[in-house]
Design an enzyme around this catalytic site. Structure first.
Site, PDB file in Angstrom:
ATOM      1  N   TYR A 103      -2.705  33.516  46.753  1.00  0.00           N
ATOM      2  CA  TYR A 103      -1.625  33.145  47.581  1.00  0.00           C
ATOM      3  C   TYR A 103      -0.114  33.158  47.131  1.00  0.00           C
ATOM      4  O   TYR A 103       1.081  33.336  47.578  1.00  0.00           O
ATOM      5  CB  TYR A 103      -1.979  31.804  48.637  1.00  0.00           C
ATOM      6  CG  TYR A 103      -1.647  30.612  47.749  1.00  0.00           C
ATOM      7  CD1 TYR A 103      -0.255  29.728  47.817  1.00  0.00           C
ATOM      8  CD2 TYR A 103      -2.544  30.003  46.807  1.00  0.00           C
ATOM      9  CE1 TYR A 103      -0.279  28.619  47.074  1.00  0.00           C
ATOM     10  CE2 TYR A 103      -2.599  28.771  46.103  1.00  0.00           C
ATOM     11  CZ  TYR A 103      -1.325  28.052  46.423  1.00  0.00           C
ATOM     12  OH  TYR A 103      -1.083  27.094  45.806  1.00  0.00           O
ATOM     13  N   CYS A 162       5.288  23.913  45.947  1.00  0.00           N
ATOM     14  CA  CYS A 162       5.358  23.939  47.267  1.00  0.00           C
ATOM     15  C   CYS A 162       6.771  24.064  47.747  1.00  0.00           C
ATOM     16  O   CYS A 162       7.219  24.701  48.718  1.00  0.00           O
ATOM     17  CB  CYS A 162       4.550  22.854  47.889  1.00  0.00           C
ATOM     18  SG  CYS A 162       3.129  22.251  46.974  1.00  0.00           S
ATOM     19  N   LYS A 176       9.448  26.659  46.632  1.00  0.00           N
ATOM     20  CA  LYS A 176       8.799  27.825  47.582  1.00  0.00           C
ATOM     21  C   LYS A 176       9.247  27.966  48.545  1.00  0.00           C
ATOM     22  O   LYS A 176       9.679  28.994  49.164  1.00  0.00           O
ATOM     23  CB  LYS A 176       7.309  28.189  46.937  1.00  0.00           C
ATOM     24  CG  LYS A 176       6.686  29.294  47.736  1.00  0.00           C
ATOM     25  CD  LYS A 176       5.306  28.918  47.982  1.00  0.00           C
ATOM     26  CE  LYS A 176       4.859  28.002  49.140  1.00  0.00           C
ATOM     27  NZ  LYS A 176       3.502  27.654  48.883  1.00  0.00           N
ATOM     28  N   HIS A 200       1.844  27.673  77.987  1.00  0.00           N
ATOM     29  CA  HIS A 200       2.128  29.098  78.221  1.00  0.00           C
ATOM     30  C   HIS A 200       3.954  29.075  78.360  1.00  0.00           C
ATOM     31  O   HIS A 200       4.448  28.252  78.878  1.00  0.00           O
ATOM     32  CB  HIS A 200       1.842  29.563  79.619  1.00  0.00           C
ATOM     33  CG  HIS A 200       2.283  30.958  79.952  1.00  0.00           C
ATOM     34  ND1 HIS A 200       1.646  31.919  79.026  1.00  0.00           N
ATOM     35  CD2 HIS A 200       2.883  31.661  80.677  1.00  0.00           C
ATOM     36  CE1 HIS A 200       2.238  33.069  79.422  1.00  0.00           C
ATOM     37  NE2 HIS A 200       3.054  32.901  80.474  1.00  0.00           N
ATOM     38  N   GLU A 215       2.822  35.228  48.401  1.00  0.00           N
ATOM     39  CA  GLU A 215       4.036  34.523  48.790  1.00  0.00           C
ATOM     40  C   GLU A 215       5.541  34.916  48.260  1.00  0.00           C
ATOM     41  O   GLU A 215       6.426  35.244  49.028  1.00  0.00           O
ATOM     42  CB  GLU A 215       3.945  32.951  48.717  1.00  0.00           C
ATOM     43  CG  GLU A 215       3.023  32.381  49.781  1.00  0.00           C
ATOM     44  CD  GLU A 215       2.531  30.920  49.258  1.00  0.00           C
ATOM     45  OE1 GLU A 215       2.287  30.228  50.275  1.00  0.00           O
ATOM     46  OE2 GLU A 215       2.978  30.396  48.188  1.00  0.00           O
ATOM     47  N   GLU A 267      -1.579  29.918  72.616  1.00  0.00           N
ATOM     48  CA  GLU A 267      -2.481  29.807  73.920  1.00  0.00           C
ATOM     49  C   GLU A 267      -3.716  30.872  73.711  1.00  0.00           C
ATOM     50  O   GLU A 267      -4.782  30.256  74.459  1.00  0.00           O
ATOM     51  CB  GLU A 267      -1.738  29.961  75.022  1.00  0.00           C
ATOM     52  CG  GLU A 267      -0.906  31.289  75.368  1.00  0.00           C
ATOM     53  CD  GLU A 267      -0.407  31.552  76.491  1.00  0.00           C
ATOM     54  OE1 GLU A 267      -1.072  31.429  77.634  1.00  0.00           O
ATOM     55  OE2 GLU A 267       0.755  31.940  76.427  1.00  0.00           O
ATOM     56  N   CYS A 312       4.330  20.386  42.675  1.00  0.00           N
ATOM     57  CA  CYS A 312       4.498  20.430  44.095  1.00  0.00           C
ATOM     58  C   CYS A 312       5.878  20.418  44.389  1.00  0.00           C
ATOM     59  O   CYS A 312       6.771  21.403  44.919  1.00  0.00           O
ATOM     60  CB  CYS A 312       4.020  19.478  44.839  1.00  0.00           C
ATOM     61  SG  CYS A 312       4.409  19.658  46.681  1.00  0.00           S
TER      62      CYS A 312
HETATM   63  P1  FAD Z   1       0.885  18.555  39.247  1.00  0.00           P
HETATM   64  O1  FAD Z   1       1.738  18.264  40.563  1.00  0.00           O
HETATM   65  O2  FAD Z   1       0.780  19.912  38.742  1.00  0.00           O
HETATM   66  O3  FAD Z   1       1.532  17.171  38.208  1.00  0.00           O
HETATM   67  C1  FAD Z   1       1.058  17.184  36.915  1.00  0.00           C
HETATM   68  C2  FAD Z   1       1.998  16.551  36.004  1.00  0.00           C
HETATM   69  O4  FAD Z   1       1.470  16.281  34.813  1.00  0.00           O
HETATM   70  C3  FAD Z   1       3.169  17.667  35.785  1.00  0.00           C
HETATM   71  O5  FAD Z   1       4.405  17.209  36.135  1.00  0.00           O
HETATM   72  C4  FAD Z   1       3.041  17.916  34.551  1.00  0.00           C
HETATM   73  O6  FAD Z   1       4.279  17.734  33.852  1.00  0.00           O
HETATM   74  C5  FAD Z   1       2.472  16.281  33.925  1.00  0.00           C
HETATM   75  N1  FAD Z   1       1.747  16.664  32.432  1.00  0.00           N
HETATM   76  C6  FAD Z   1       0.954  17.670  32.111  1.00  0.00           C
HETATM   77  N2  FAD Z   1       0.346  17.000  30.923  1.00  0.00           N
HETATM   78  C7  FAD Z   1       0.951  16.096  30.413  1.00  0.00           C
HETATM   79  C8  FAD Z   1       0.503  15.235  29.436  1.00  0.00           C
HETATM   80  N3  FAD Z   1      -0.279  15.430  28.423  1.00  0.00           N
HETATM   81  N4  FAD Z   1       1.679  14.030  29.237  1.00  0.00           N
HETATM   82  C9  FAD Z   1       2.601  13.732  30.227  1.00  0.00           C
HETATM   83  N5  FAD Z   1       2.666  14.532  31.404  1.00  0.00           N
HETATM   84  C10 FAD Z   1       1.823  15.695  31.579  1.00  0.00           C
HETATM   85  N6  FAD Z   1      -0.097  23.444  47.336  1.00  0.00           N
HETATM   86  C11 FAD Z   1       0.148  23.207  48.683  1.00  0.00           C
HETATM   87  O7  FAD Z   1      -0.838  22.218  49.121  1.00  0.00           O
HETATM   88  N7  FAD Z   1       0.899  23.783  49.467  1.00  0.00           N
HETATM   89  C12 FAD Z   1       1.591  24.826  48.919  1.00  0.00           C
HETATM   90  O8  FAD Z   1       2.464  25.479  49.669  1.00  0.00           O
HETATM   91  C13 FAD Z   1       1.682  25.025  47.514  1.00  0.00           C
HETATM   92  N8  FAD Z   1       2.484  26.050  47.019  1.00  0.00           N
HETATM   93  C14 FAD Z   1       2.203  26.170  45.576  1.00  0.00           C
HETATM   94  C15 FAD Z   1       3.330  27.174  45.094  1.00  0.00           C
HETATM   95  C16 FAD Z   1       3.158  27.343  43.632  1.00  0.00           C
HETATM   96  C17 FAD Z   1       4.093  28.256  43.136  1.00  0.00           C
HETATM   97  C18 FAD Z   1       2.503  26.397  42.907  1.00  0.00           C
HETATM   98  C19 FAD Z   1       2.307  26.691  41.272  1.00  0.00           C
HETATM   99  C20 FAD Z   1       1.510  25.569  43.357  1.00  0.00           C
HETATM  100  C21 FAD Z   1       1.575  25.296  44.574  1.00  0.00           C
HETATM  101  N9  FAD Z   1       0.782  24.318  45.371  1.00  0.00           N
HETATM  102  C22 FAD Z   1       0.777  24.287  46.731  1.00  0.00           C
HETATM  103  C23 FAD Z   1      -0.249  23.772  44.662  1.00  0.00           C
HETATM  104  C24 FAD Z   1       0.490  22.288  44.290  1.00  0.00           C
HETATM  105  O9  FAD Z   1       1.532  22.373  43.763  1.00  0.00           O
HETATM  106  C25 FAD Z   1      -0.615  21.559  43.494  1.00  0.00           C
HETATM  107  O10 FAD Z   1      -2.017  21.696  43.975  1.00  0.00           O
HETATM  108  C26 FAD Z   1      -0.336  20.115  43.231  1.00  0.00           C
HETATM  109  O11 FAD Z   1       0.984  20.010  42.607  1.00  0.00           O
HETATM  110  C27 FAD Z   1      -1.234  19.302  42.179  1.00  0.00           C
HETATM  111  O12 FAD Z   1      -0.844  17.947  41.955  1.00  0.00           O
HETATM  112  P2  FAD Z   1      -1.450  17.370  40.611  1.00  0.00           P
HETATM  113  O13 FAD Z   1      -0.777  15.962  40.617  1.00  0.00           O
HETATM  114  O14 FAD Z   1      -2.990  17.572  40.298  1.00  0.00           O
HETATM  115  O15 FAD Z   1      -0.687  18.226  39.446  1.00  0.00           O
END
Ligand code: FAD
Length: 461
Positions: free
Chosen positions: A180, A48, A51, A438, A184, A443, A43
């Site tokens: 999406y 997010c 972007k 309004h 986007e 609205e 994110c």
């Molecule tokens: P992540 O945020 O992906 O975090 C996982 C972390 O784990 C990463 O930092 C990774 O490096 C780390 N990792 C992975 N494997 C290992 C390992 N073995 N050891 C150590 N570290 C590791 N969501 C919205 O709500 N609104 C939006 O507008 C939106 N826009 C988006 C735009 C894009 C381009 C993308 C790709 C996603 C977007 N999302 C959006 C989705 C949102 O980013 C994800 O749903 C959210 O980040 C998920 O969080 P998470 O904690 O599950 O995983």
């Protein structure tokens, strides 16, 4: 001495992992979190936030044009991609530092390393080849762009990760995908002045969204000069100097400066040691968990995109928080994945909550549809050819509003607030009883009186 080094080991410092670590730390747990890339996760670092900053940048072009209708004279605007990317990167670095500071305040120990699970209580930190013993493990490893089958020239194709760090803005870009993220990025690049071709294998973009919303956005994208090609796939990418020739399944080809795929994301659940423990995980479906985010191994939990439930930041955060409340706060908490409002930051924006018309007709005995499409007031003097679309899906039996779909300026902001009413079970009569503000676009949501359609399921169905 405790048999464990920590009470909780979190793998992944993204939205879900950071929230879980912070809340568990607040409950007094000894917490360690490992991150292999940057703190903040998808994110903050490559999703997010960056972007949305690019979305803001892309919308200025219209503002400059529209200003003329309101009496402004604006000189020839110019745009500098490196400035935008440098400023965006500075903001991302600030946010990453804020995440780290928050974890420090919660006394969470941070490790910059990949982490893998060795056994149900042991984690290996790959960078230093050290092991840590943890009473509870939380997998919050998120997802990763899926690039599809290994077509010729796949190595030339970028994902959303690289799109946020290009050295130069592509004058021509082809994006494959209909979700999406694809939509986007198509709107971002088009707004910044690129020639954009969007290729999607299905019938129409934004599968899963209401059909009217899909059609409306597709038309709006066309009005903005984006070529939307449905029913085709990219079969090959050839490189000639700085250009790429992208071949499509109908035999045609498009010459571009960049080709990008945004055809879906896969949960990061493979090769982290889960399979051997009997934790059910699937390359497509993610890690299987119960309502408390617990896997088949009682001390191993998983939250966020890696569980492939609703892949959005606020959901990952809520799941991480609920996990910490359940396991360390002595407050078993389930996350309600129903009626999640969401936005697509296309141009114009989309905001939706609840059932589409098609879903409602499948699930409910009686469905009433209210919809409207109109020229936004701002477009009158500017002369811009754009329309707003709004639809309410109402359960004809209970009068509850079960779906709301908006395409237009600030749709994301509108749906956040409207989401409260829909989540509370507001009826169409409640909408009607609410006084309009309004003159606004929103609205219309409380002034739609005429049903556009009404469906009743035959008794035998
Ligand atoms: P992540 O945020 O992906 O975090 C996982 C972390 O784990 C990463 O930092 C990774 O490096 C780390 N990792 C992975 N494997 C290992 C390992 N073995 N050891 C150590 N570290 C590791 N969501 C919205 O709500 N609104 C939006 O507008 C939106 N826009 C988006 C735009 C894009 C381009 C993308 C790709 C996603 C977007 N999302 C959006 C989705 C949102 O980013 C994800 O749903 C959210 O980040 C998920 O969080 P998470 O904690 O599950 O995983």
């Amino acid at each position: 001495m405790s048999e464990f080094d920590v009470d909780l080991f979190v793998i992944g410092a993204g939205s879900g992992g950071v929230r879980a670590a912070r809340i568990a730390g607040g409950y007094g747990a000894r917490v360690m979190v490992a991150e292999e890339f940057r703190f903040g996760g998808t994110c903050v670092i490559r999703g997010c936030v960056p972007k949305k900053l690019l979305v803001y940048a892309s919308r200025f072009a219209h503002e400059f044009e529209d200003a003329a209708g309101y009496g402004w004279t604006v000189g020839e605007p110019t745009f500098d991609w490196p400035t935008l990317i440098a400023n965006k990167d500075r903001e991302i670095a600030r946010l990453e530092a804020a995440y780290i500071a928050t974890l420090e305040r919660s006394k969470v120990e941070m490790v910059r390393s990949r982490a893998v699970i060795e056994d149900r209580h042991t984690i290996r930190l790959v960078k230093d080849n050290k092991t840590v013993r943890a009473k509870t493990i939380l997998v919050a490893t998120g997802g990763w762009p899926h690039m599809g089958p290994n077509i010729p020239g796949l190595e030339h194709i970028i994902s959303s990760n690289e799109a946020l760090h290009l050295d130069a803005m592509p004058k021509r870009i082809l994006i494959q995908g209909g979700g999406y993220i694809a939509v986007e990025f198509a709107c971002i690049f088009a707004g910044l002045g690129s020639e954009v071709t969007l290729v999607y294998r299905g019938e129409n973009i934004l599968r899963g969204f209401d059909d009217d919303v899909r059609e409306h956005l597709r038309n709006e994208m066309r009005k903005r000069g984006i070529v939307v090609t449905c029913g085709h796939t990219v079969t090959e990418v050839g490189k000639a100097g700085d250009e790429f020739s992208v071949k499509l399944s109908d035999g045609s080809s498009v010459t571009v400066d960049k080709a990008m795929f945004a055809i879906g994301r896969r949960p990061n659940c493979m090769n982290i040691g889960l399979e051997k423990l009997g934790v059910r995980c699937h390359e497509h479906g993610g890690i299987e968990v119960d309502a408390y985010s617990r896997t088949a191994v009682p001390n191993i939990y998983a939250v966020g995109d890696v569980t492939n439930r609703v892949n959005l930041t606020p959901v990952a955060i809520r799941e991480g928080h609920a996990f910490a409340d359940t396991v360390f706060g002595n407050r078993p908490t389930k996350v309600d994945h129903n009626l999640v409002p969401t936005a697509v930051f296309s141009e114009p924006e989309i905001g939706v909550i609840g059932l589409t018309e098609a879903q409602a007709r499948k699930e409910l005995a009686q469905v009433d549809i209210y919809k409207t499409s109109f020229r936004p007031m701002k477009a009158t003097l500017s002369g811009r050819d754009t329309r707003v679309f709004m639809k309410l899906v109402v359960d004809g039996t209970s009068d509850r509003v079960v779906g709301c779909h908006i395409v237009g300026p600030d749709a994301g902001e509108i749906i956040q607030v409207l989401g409260i009413a829909v989540k509370m079970g507001a009826t169409k009569a409640d909408f009607d009883a609410t006084m309009a503000v309004h003159p606004t676009a929103a609205e219309e949501l409380v002034t739609m009186r005429e049903k556009a359609a009404s469906y009743k399921r035959a008794a035998a169905e």
